[in-house]
Design a protein around this motif. Structure first.
Motif, PDB file in Angstrom:
ATOM      1  N   GLU A 213     -22.054  48.736  65.417  1.00 22.26           N
ATOM      2  CA  GLU A 213     -22.490  47.491  66.846  1.00 22.26           C
ATOM      3  C   GLU A 213     -22.933  48.184  67.732  1.00 22.26           C
ATOM      4  O   GLU A 213     -23.423  47.564  69.144  1.00 22.26           O
TER       5      GLU A 213
ATOM      6  N   ALA B 178     -18.357  50.852  61.968  1.00 26.15           N
ATOM      7  CA  ALA B 178     -18.062  50.249  62.876  1.00 26.15           C
ATOM      8  C   ALA B 178     -17.496  51.576  63.663  1.00 26.15           C
ATOM      9  O   ALA B 178     -17.275  52.566  62.830  1.00 26.15           O
TER      10      ALA B 178
ATOM     11  N   MET C 243     -14.460  52.088  65.171  1.00 26.84           N
ATOM     12  CA  MET C 243     -13.150  52.068  65.278  1.00 26.84           C
ATOM     13  C   MET C 243     -12.425  52.771  63.622  1.00 26.84           C
ATOM     14  O   MET C 243     -11.828  52.839  63.716  1.00 26.84           O
ATOM     15  N   VAL C 244     -13.909  52.607  62.878  1.00 31.47           N
ATOM     16  CA  VAL C 244     -13.360  53.206  61.718  1.00 31.47           C
ATOM     17  C   VAL C 244     -14.351  54.528  61.609  1.00 31.47           C
ATOM     18  O   VAL C 244     -13.477  55.949  61.306  1.00 31.47           O
TER      19      VAL C 244
ATOM     20  N   GLY D  94     -21.180  50.261  70.585  1.00 28.68           N
ATOM     21  CA  GLY D  94     -20.197  49.362  71.509  1.00 28.68           C
ATOM     22  C   GLY D  94     -19.195  49.441  72.701  1.00 28.68           C
ATOM     23  O   GLY D  94     -18.888  48.464  73.928  1.00 28.68           O
TER      24      GLY D  94
ATOM     25  N   ARG E 249     -12.270  51.045  79.109  1.00 30.94           N
ATOM     26  CA  ARG E 249     -11.279  51.073  77.373  1.00 30.94           C
ATOM     27  C   ARG E 249     -11.278  51.301  76.225  1.00 30.94           C
ATOM     28  O   ARG E 249     -10.583  52.062  75.815  1.00 30.94           O
ATOM     29  N   GLN E 250     -12.542  51.298  76.344  1.00 29.99           N
ATOM     30  CA  GLN E 250     -12.925  51.319  75.146  1.00 29.99           C
ATOM     31  C   GLN E 250     -13.003  52.995  75.006  1.00 29.99           C
ATOM     32  O   GLN E 250     -12.818  53.264  73.499  1.00 29.99           O
TER      33      GLN E 250
ATOM     34  N   ARG F  20     -22.364  38.097  70.181  1.00 26.46           N
ATOM     35  CA  ARG F  20     -22.944  37.957  68.920  1.00 26.46           C
ATOM     36  C   ARG F  20     -23.796  38.259  69.100  1.00 26.46           C
ATOM     37  O   ARG F  20     -24.834  37.464  68.154  1.00 26.46           O
TER      38      ARG F  20
ATOM     39  N   GLN G 146     -23.515  45.840  70.615  1.00 26.84           N
ATOM     40  CA  GLN G 146     -22.725  43.807  70.804  1.00 26.84           C
ATOM     41  C   GLN G 146     -22.023  44.951  71.798  1.00 26.84           C
ATOM     42  O   GLN G 146     -21.409  43.576  73.141  1.00 26.84           O
TER      43      GLN G 146
ATOM     44  N   LEU H  19     -19.450  41.812  76.844  1.00 26.39           N
ATOM     45  CA  LEU H  19     -19.134  43.013  78.212  1.00 26.39           C
ATOM     46  C   LEU H  19     -19.515  43.219  79.622  1.00 26.39           C
ATOM     47  O   LEU H  19     -18.572  43.423  80.214  1.00 26.39           O
TER      48      LEU H  19
ATOM     49  N   THR I 107     -14.855  35.303  66.668  1.00 27.16           N
ATOM     50  CA  THR I 107     -15.656  35.206  67.836  1.00 27.16           C
ATOM     51  C   THR I 107     -14.569  35.262  69.629  1.00 27.16           C
ATOM     52  O   THR I 107     -13.501  34.268  69.766  1.00 27.16           O
ATOM     53  N   ARG I 108     -14.966  35.259  70.269  1.00 28.50           N
ATOM     54  CA  ARG I 108     -14.433  34.857  71.625  1.00 28.50           C
ATOM     55  C   ARG I 108     -14.775  33.421  71.677  1.00 28.50           C
ATOM     56  O   ARG I 108     -13.335  32.918  72.099  1.00 28.50           O
TER      57      ARG I 108
ATOM     58  N   GLU J 152     -15.632  44.361  60.679  1.00 33.75           N
ATOM     59  CA  GLU J 152     -14.773  45.711  59.562  1.00 33.75           C
ATOM     60  C   GLU J 152     -13.771  45.198  58.880  1.00 33.75           C
ATOM     61  O   GLU J 152     -13.913  45.498  57.835  1.00 33.75           O
TER      62      GLU J 152
ATOM     63  N   GLU K 208     -18.979  39.282  62.473  1.00 31.02           N
ATOM     64  CA  GLU K 208     -19.901  40.067  62.322  1.00 31.02           C
ATOM     65  C   GLU K 208     -19.806  41.180  64.042  1.00 31.02           C
ATOM     66  O   GLU K 208     -20.564  42.235  63.900  1.00 31.02           O
ATOM     67  N   VAL K 209     -18.838  40.851  65.041  1.00 26.01           N
ATOM     68  CA  VAL K 209     -19.338  41.196  66.049  1.00 26.01           C
ATOM     69  C   VAL K 209     -17.303  42.966  65.615  1.00 26.01           C
ATOM     70  O   VAL K 209     -16.262  42.562  65.566  1.00 26.01           O
ATOM     71  N   ALA K 210     -17.983  43.473  65.682  1.00 27.85           N
ATOM     72  CA  ALA K 210     -16.791  44.364  66.315  1.00 27.85           C
ATOM     73  C   ALA K 210     -15.533  44.994  67.101  1.00 27.85           C
ATOM     74  O   ALA K 210     -16.118  43.917  67.460  1.00 27.85           O
ATOM     75  N   THR K 211     -14.472  45.663  66.027  1.00 25.62           N
ATOM     76  CA  THR K 211     -12.996  45.224  66.424  1.00 25.62           C
ATOM     77  C   THR K 211     -13.632  46.146  67.923  1.00 25.62           C
ATOM     78  O   THR K 211     -12.063  45.265  69.395  1.00 25.62           O
ATOM     79  N   MET K 212     -13.824  46.660  68.314  1.00 24.35           N
ATOM     80  CA  MET K 212     -13.903  48.006  69.576  1.00 24.35           C
ATOM     81  C   MET K 212     -14.515  46.628  70.266  1.00 24.35           C
ATOM     82  O   MET K 212     -14.833  47.579  71.917  1.00 24.35           O
ATOM     83  N   VAL K 213     -15.389  45.808  69.763  1.00 29.47           N
ATOM     84  CA  VAL K 213     -15.618  45.193  71.302  1.00 29.47           C
ATOM     85  C   VAL K 213     -15.148  43.999  71.185  1.00 29.47           C
ATOM     86  O   VAL K 213     -15.158  43.621  72.116  1.00 29.47           O
ATOM     87  N   LEU K 214     -14.938  43.094  70.101  1.00 35.12           N
ATOM     88  CA  LEU K 214     -14.010  42.005  70.259  1.00 35.12           C
ATOM     89  C   LEU K 214     -12.937  41.910  70.436  1.00 35.12           C
ATOM     90  O   LEU K 214     -12.520  40.913  71.872  1.00 35.12           O
TER      91      LEU K 214
ATOM     92  N   PRO L  94     -11.472  43.956  73.314  1.00 38.94           N
ATOM     93  CA  PRO L  94     -11.745  43.678  74.692  1.00 38.94           C
ATOM     94  C   PRO L  94     -12.556  42.445  75.262  1.00 38.94           C
ATOM     95  O   PRO L  94     -12.024  41.232  76.044  1.00 38.94           O
ATOM     96  N   GLU L  95     -13.615  41.912  74.348  1.00 37.51           N
ATOM     97  CA  GLU L  95     -13.979  40.529  75.193  1.00 37.51           C
ATOM     98  C   GLU L  95     -13.119  39.303  75.000  1.00 37.51           C
ATOM     99  O   GLU L  95     -12.769  38.689  75.571  1.00 37.51           O
TER     100      GLU L  95
ATOM    101  N   GLU M 277      -9.976  39.655  77.707  1.00 39.80           N
ATOM    102  CA  GLU M 277     -10.969  39.604  78.884  1.00 39.80           C
ATOM    103  C   GLU M 277     -10.969  37.945  79.119  1.00 39.80           C
ATOM    104  O   GLU M 277     -10.946  37.063  80.154  1.00 39.80           O
TER     105      GLU M 277
ATOM    106  N   GLY N 244     -10.749  47.376  60.375  1.00 43.09           N
ATOM    107  CA  GLY N 244     -10.869  48.459  60.334  1.00 43.09           C
ATOM    108  C   GLY N 244      -9.758  48.945  60.078  1.00 43.09           C
ATOM    109  O   GLY N 244      -9.536  50.503  60.166  1.00 43.09           O
TER     110      GLY N 244
ATOM    111  N   ALA O 292      -4.865  44.397  73.083  1.00 39.08           N
ATOM    112  CA  ALA O 292      -4.472  43.943  72.094  1.00 39.08           C
ATOM    113  C   ALA O 292      -2.689  44.579  72.257  1.00 39.08           C
ATOM    114  O   ALA O 292      -2.059  45.002  72.938  1.00 39.08           O
TER     115      ALA O 292
END
Lengths: 376, 376
Positions: A190, A199, A201-202, A225, A230-231, A271, A341, A345, B169-170, B190, B197-203, B205-206, B209, B225, B240
């Motif tokens: 990302e 990604a 996260m993995v 990303g 927080r990330q 996206r 990505q 944010l 997606t958001r 993942e 397509e958006v990774a967990t690390m971004v999706l 928190p997005e 929010e 993932g 989460a």
């Protein structure tokens, strides 16, 4: 903060900020993180100027330099004697794409010999940049692509400057550990710019586990990303020791990002990026625009190997940037830049120092959120 | 654990386990998480049997059911009267691919009418499954694709059963909140199976929010993932309230995963998956094999829209599974299944209950790791 990264780099908060903008580097280092100046495409004399400016403004705070020195590339060591050939298909494609958006394709040329990414990616060019970098009180040197060449590792050891290297897979991470790098920058798919497919996260826990399994203690900066505290906290919960960031600085007040692109980034969702070979010849993530869409469309020419594709894309995109800043509608549409990505944010422009403060506050809030899940 | 997910689902630890295997569902629910039975491709009478078995073995612990009820698909409501047509190109491609690996392409057919994913994805088929599901003491109903149809939301409300829906997606997340779902399953790219397509690390928190910005309090399960407690903790640090997992259960002792595929998964790295339309017609992540490689190669037929592509892939892959279990070398090579990038962290087969315990221990360790960064 109790992180090996803080101890190794003598910083307060293990947040590293990659930026091509010296003002961002200074602001982040002064705010307790570490600015890392991206010098990959600068001629040595410009790097000298920029680092002298940083030295004069950073107030003795630690900062770093980032280069791209691949171990293998097209035209290695030979970029002057045999000028690279760009296929007519690629030239015609760019001309057609620009024309479609009302941009004249005349005068598209790279800067004179002695500068540019292509030149710096030869052995000679890289050695010159390293020489300049190590004349300054840098506290970190990073390589953005592949295992650093022996010269970089040697100079780092001589000057007692940790060497960091970007990786996008577990196996590359282990190769870097074997080569002796001091810090792994583990970048998920990302991420903006060059990136792999796995990604964050993995990849972060996978690399952390693999490094531990070979008995190494190389600290890890998570990348990809990450644009909030927080990330950063999330990555550190998974085994990272800090974060390496790039995208988030592009929309700061100090950044020299094309204002048109900056505005696009503030409005973009997660996206609105694409991972494409069309800019450098290797997969890199960038803001989607009609420029990237055209290269991804069926029938587009296959991107050339690195560094040749940059000779196709950079002159055109520089012209697009210039025209777009002047209000040219077609150029404004085409304008793009590398970003991850996390752009989804990034919704508010603020100063780089303020971004560091927000990271700290958000990091603590994330840690408290996590603790809050534990019942009494 | 103090999470709205625990309160809403009456569970101890906010870890949800999607599985097609009833034994996994029971083991996870008994260990303090919640098993969610994946029933998307079962005929109603089979679902009845499976849920009756779960009721008899789960000891009163809460469990859920997951369906795929899209709001739009090819052949909607009409799958019996007009049997779908598979283009000759696709039939020939599959036959050629199987032949190349020594697999006879005779007798490739879906089960008789009354079962299979295609049938269940019509309005009639879905209603029958819902009817069965709500005859049992389920504590969660989940929809794996798009906004749940009004019937599902209505039945959930009637029976006081929370309705969860997967989003990638958001904007889809906000549409689900508006539609009134009770739990968002926010799945990064993942993830195994259908994914964006958006990774967990971004999706994560997005979406967190965005949900907060519209004044909603819909809790979020992070997915994509996540196969360890440290990743679960990371996602919860970012906003989460728990995790939704699938891949990690495929290699457990209870899982009915093809042993050949199970072994491949235990050996795979995070790079050994591919996001492809070739299995269902929509992008889904799966273990790479010569089967997926062939569909991704230049010149391969374009996957058909959902649910037609499943009629192309499933009969062939079922035969491949069957032959591979008997030791057929070509079939062993081709064999594949949905799995996320987290497969790179799945290196040891263990019982599903033990996996839940490991998640808990690892979650706490991650929380302590994070706290450890804060200096005195």
């Amino acid at each position: 903060m109790q992180s090996p990264i803080c101890a190794m780099l003598d910083i307060e908060f293990p947040l590293l900020a990659f930026s091509h903008c010296r003002d961002v580097v200074v602001a982040v280092s002064k705010a307790g993180g570490m600015g890392v100046f991206g010098a990959a495409s600068l001629p040595p004399e410009r790097l000298e100027e920029e680092l002298a400016w940083i030295d004069a403004h950073v107030g003795g705070k630690p900062y770093g330099v980032d280069l791209i020195v691949p171990n293998s590339f097209a035209g290695k060591g030979d970029s002057r004697s045999t000028p690279p050939t760009i296929p007519d298909e690629h030239k015609a494609f760019v001309a057609g794409l620009l024309e479609k958006h009302g941009v004249d394709d005349g005068n598209l040329s790279l800067p004179a010999v002695g500068g540019g990414l292509g030149e710096n990616m030869t052995d000679d060019g890289a050695a010159k940049l390293l020489e300049v970098a190590f004349r300054h009180p840098i506290k970190l040197i990073a390589n953005a692509l592949g295992v650093p060449p022996p010269l970089m590792l040697e100079l780092g050891k001589c000057h007692n400057v940790p060497v960091a290297a970007l990786v996008g897979t577990r196996d590359h991470a282990l190769a870097q550990v074997r080569a002796g790098v001091d810090i792994l920058v583990v970048a998920g798919g990302e991420a903006g710019g060059h990136c792999g497919e796995v990604a964050t996260m993995v990849l972060v826990p996978e690399v952390a586990e693999a490094v531990e399994a070979v008995g190494a203690t190389t600290p890890i900066l998570a990348a990809g990303g990450i644009v909030t505290g927080r990330q950063m906290a999330a990555a550190m919960a998974m085994g990272a020791h800090g974060a390496w960031t790039g995208s988030v600085w592009l929309t700061t007040a100090e950044a020299e990002t094309n204002p048109v692109v900056k505005e696009k980034m503030l409005l973009a969702s997660s996206r609105d990026t694409v991972r494409s070979k069309s800019r450098t010849g290797k997969p890199s993530r960038q803001l989607r625009s009609p420029w990237t869409d055209a290269w991804e469309a069926e029938g587009a020419p296959k991107p050339l190997p690195m560094p040749l594709q940059s000779l196709v894309s950079e002159p055109a995109l520089r012209k697009v940037d210039k025209l777009s800043e002047g209000g040219h509608e077609g150029a404004k549409a085409l304008a793009t830049y590398w970003v991850g990505q996390g752009v989804g944010l990034m919704n508010e422009a603020m100063g780089a120092g303020q971004v560091v403060q927000e990271f700290k506050v958000d990091w603590i809030a994330a840690c408290e959120r996590l603790n809050g899940f534990i019942g009494d």
